[in-house]
Design an enzyme around this catalytic site. Structure first.
Site, PDB file in Angstrom:
ATOM      1  N   GLY A  53     -37.981 -11.693  77.383  1.00 25.99           N
ATOM      2  CA  GLY A  53     -38.627 -11.817  76.073  1.00 25.99           C
ATOM      3  C   GLY A  53     -39.793 -10.892  75.850  1.00 25.99           C
ATOM      4  O   GLY A  53     -40.651 -11.173  75.029  1.00 25.99           O
ATOM      5  N   ASN A  54     -39.859  -9.776  76.564  1.00 24.73           N
ATOM      6  CA  ASN A  54     -41.011  -8.886  76.418  1.00 24.73           C
ATOM      7  C   ASN A  54     -40.569  -7.476  76.775  1.00 24.73           C
ATOM      8  O   ASN A  54     -39.505  -7.286  77.369  1.00 24.73           O
ATOM      9  CB  ASN A  54     -42.121  -9.352  77.362  1.00 24.73           C
ATOM     10  CG  ASN A  54     -43.486  -8.886  76.944  1.00 24.73           C
ATOM     11  OD1 ASN A  54     -43.614  -8.126  75.992  1.00 24.73           O
ATOM     12  ND2 ASN A  54     -44.494  -9.317  77.662  1.00 24.73           N
ATOM     13  N   HIS A  79     -36.910  -2.893  76.746  1.00 23.18           N
ATOM     14  CA  HIS A  79     -37.276  -4.201  76.196  1.00 23.18           C
ATOM     15  C   HIS A  79     -36.250  -5.182  76.725  1.00 23.18           C
ATOM     16  O   HIS A  79     -35.059  -5.053  76.451  1.00 23.18           O
ATOM     17  CB  HIS A  79     -37.268  -4.178  74.667  1.00 23.18           C
ATOM     18  CG  HIS A  79     -37.657  -5.490  74.073  1.00 23.18           C
ATOM     19  ND1 HIS A  79     -38.946  -5.781  73.702  1.00 23.18           N
ATOM     20  CD2 HIS A  79     -36.943  -6.610  73.835  1.00 23.18           C
ATOM     21  CE1 HIS A  79     -39.002  -7.012  73.241  1.00 23.18           C
ATOM     22  NE2 HIS A  79     -37.797  -7.543  73.314  1.00 23.18           N
ATOM     23  N   CYS A  80     -36.715  -6.139  77.504  1.00 21.78           N
ATOM     24  CA  CYS A  80     -35.778  -7.051  78.156  1.00 21.78           C
ATOM     25  C   CYS A  80     -35.737  -8.366  77.389  1.00 21.78           C
ATOM     26  O   CYS A  80     -36.720  -9.119  77.400  1.00 21.78           O
ATOM     27  CB  CYS A  80     -36.206  -7.298  79.596  1.00 21.78           C
ATOM     28  SG  CYS A  80     -35.036  -8.315  80.482  1.00 21.78           S
ATOM     29  N   PRO A  81     -34.621  -8.680  76.706  1.00 19.79           N
ATOM     30  CA  PRO A  81     -34.563  -9.957  75.971  1.00 19.79           C
ATOM     31  C   PRO A  81     -34.560 -11.159  76.906  1.00 19.79           C
ATOM     32  O   PRO A  81     -34.996 -12.234  76.515  1.00 19.79           O
ATOM     33  CB  PRO A  81     -33.256  -9.856  75.190  1.00 19.79           C
ATOM     34  CG  PRO A  81     -32.457  -8.828  75.883  1.00 19.79           C
ATOM     35  CD  PRO A  81     -33.401  -7.883  76.540  1.00 19.79           C
TER      36      PRO A  81
END
Lengths: 154, 327
Positions: B174-175, B169-171
């Site tokens: 954002g997804n 999950h890549c902040p």
């Protein structure tokens, strides 16, 4: 409570491309013959294999959409979407020509997130008799406190 | 919203069980937190606009018109990849439908004579053993989604969904990054690296050509140079890491768990290879960046039917009264 559908699960033995198992479900026994079932499953598997094939055509389409900064995806349907339409058409055709006459209905795997192809056993008179029998058997088995062996055996 | 269901069509995204945001009536979806992705996006937009508007125009007179044009193409490609990564469904696996839950529960009815009390169900076994290309793999049962997760899938704790080919999950985008948007993510990493090198290179060229030390005249160039210099290290590192993963045919998730459990070979004590690799590094690379486009499995734009509401109620009940684990 009762089995009103037969489920064919995904087969991951040859990788994570979308393939469904070829083992004949017990619940379909006596309703259709195994060759018809295998024909249907093999055809569905073949369409998915075509959709996910890694060949020159797929790479070319991928490259072209990348070169257009993926704007081509907004204008054209992808090869996979066309194949999904083929699957839906094939299932409709099979349902109307073969399965519905035998009290069965194939549910499109896309409705279950490509997890299963399910065969819905429609409520026909024969099924009604069968399910009444099963209700009786299940109640009787409960009475005998033999539910585990019943469910495992079925 | 529910008050108007009789007159308005309720779409499935309105009752979607994961923690996602939906835009444009379910046409776009993204993760919950969009703070960092707004930062990423605005940094790219501001830097590139400054570069093209000031350095680019100056360099087009001094060097060639190609400098701002190539910069603009790179910028547009990077931005498209970022937006695609952020707003594409990463490959979320829909939760079990009501009939599937019933089917699973029926398969695991406990003998009432055991004295387990009124709840005569036990949870399904936690793992299912299968082989993928001859390598034994365990499919874990997901207690949130009520399914056996397909190979390589994992449950994202930020979004509360099972995601196919879950990478991480890549902040910053954002997804989740999964089967459907890994391609865009990888292309974003590559293009933003090239963009950073490009902007840094031409900022330095610009400073050399101007030959002035007056900071007032060169403040935008210096700002661009510093931002791209700082970003360069992390994005080039990330591109390198993902290139290495693609070379091996792995995901970040698998790589992370291998650090704990050991490689495919060490795990079973026998010479096994990665069952998901396509063979060679080139084939893995082509499959990731030019392979087929898998469809979205969640029909978020569909109309809510009675079975969806039933399934939602079953999932809610299960969350309120979780199964006893390890019966």
């Amino acid at each position: 409570m009762l089995t009103n559908r037969a489920v064919v699960e995904r087969d991951y033995s040859e990788g994570i491309t979308c393939r469904f198992e070829k083992s004949f479900p017990v619940a379909l026994r006596g309703k259709i013959d195994e060759t018809t079932f295998l024909e249907t499953i093999n055809h569905i598997n073949a369409i998915f294999a075509k959709a996910e094939a890694l060949n020159f055509r797929a790479y070319l389409l991928g490259c072209l959409s990348c070169l257009t900064a993926y704007s081509s995806l907004l204008c054209f349907r992808t090869h996979y979407e066309k194949c999904l339409q083929d699957v839906a058409n094939y299932i409709d055709e099979q349902n109307s020509s073969i399965y519905e006459a035998r009290g069965l209905k194939i549910i499109n795997p896309m409705e279950k997130g490509l997890r299963v192809v399910s065969f819905f056993l429609m409520f026909t008179f024969a099924n009604h008799v069968l399910s009444s029998f099963l209700i009786f058997k299940f109640t009787f088995a409960l009475y005998l406190k033999d539910v585990t062996s019943f469910t495992l055996a079925n | 919203m529910t008050r108007y269901t009789a007159v308005m069509v309720q779409r499935k995204w309105e009752i979607f069980p994961g923690r996602n945001r939906f835009c444009l009536n379910g046409r776009l979806m993204t993760g919950r937190d969009i703070g960092l992705v707004s930062f990423t996006g605005s940094l790219i937009v501001v830097c590139c606009c400054l570069f093209i508007a000031f350095d680019g125009v100056y360099l087009s007179h001094k060097l060639s018109i190609a400098v701002p044009i190539i910069g603009a193409i790179l910028f547009l490609f990077t931005l498209t990849c970022l937006l695609r990564t952020t707003f594409t469904d990463p490959g979320i696996i829909p939760r079990a439908t009501a009939s599937e839950i019933a089917y699973l529960e029926r398969m695991f009815i406990v003998d009432p004579t055991n004295g387990d009390g009124p709840t005569a169900y036990r949870p399904p076994p936690r793992v299912k053993e299968i082989t993928v290309n001859g390598v034994p793999v365990k499919l874990k049962y997901c207690y949130s989604c009520k399914i056996f997760r397909p190979p390589r899938a994992s449950h994202c704790s930020f979004c509360d969904n099972c995601v196919e080919n879950f990478d991480h999950h890549c902040p910053w985008v954002g997804n989740c990054v999964g089967k459907r948007n890994y391609r865009y993510f990888f292309h974003f990493c590559l293009s933003v690296s090239v963009l950073c090198i490009y902007i840094l290179g031409f900022s330095i060229t610009n400073l050399v050509l101007i030959q002035t030390v007056i900071i007032f005249l060169t403040r935008r160039t210096v700002f661009n140079g510093i931002v791209s210099f700082l970003a360069l290290w992390s994005v080039v590192g990330l591109s390198g890491f993902h290139s290495y993963l693609i070379y091996n045919g792995q995901t970040t998730n698998e790589q992370a768990s291998f650090c704990i459990k050991g490689s495919w070979a060490a795990r079973r004590g026998e010479a096994t290879s990665n069952p998901y690799s396509h063979g060679s590094a080139l084939e893995n690379f082509l499959a990731v960046s030019c392979g087929p486009f898998p469809p979205s499995l969640i029909d978020v734009r569909g109309t809510v039917g009675p079975e969806d509401e039933e399934a939602l109620a079953l999932h809610k009940r299960a969350t309120a009264m979780p199964y006893q684990v390890g019966l």
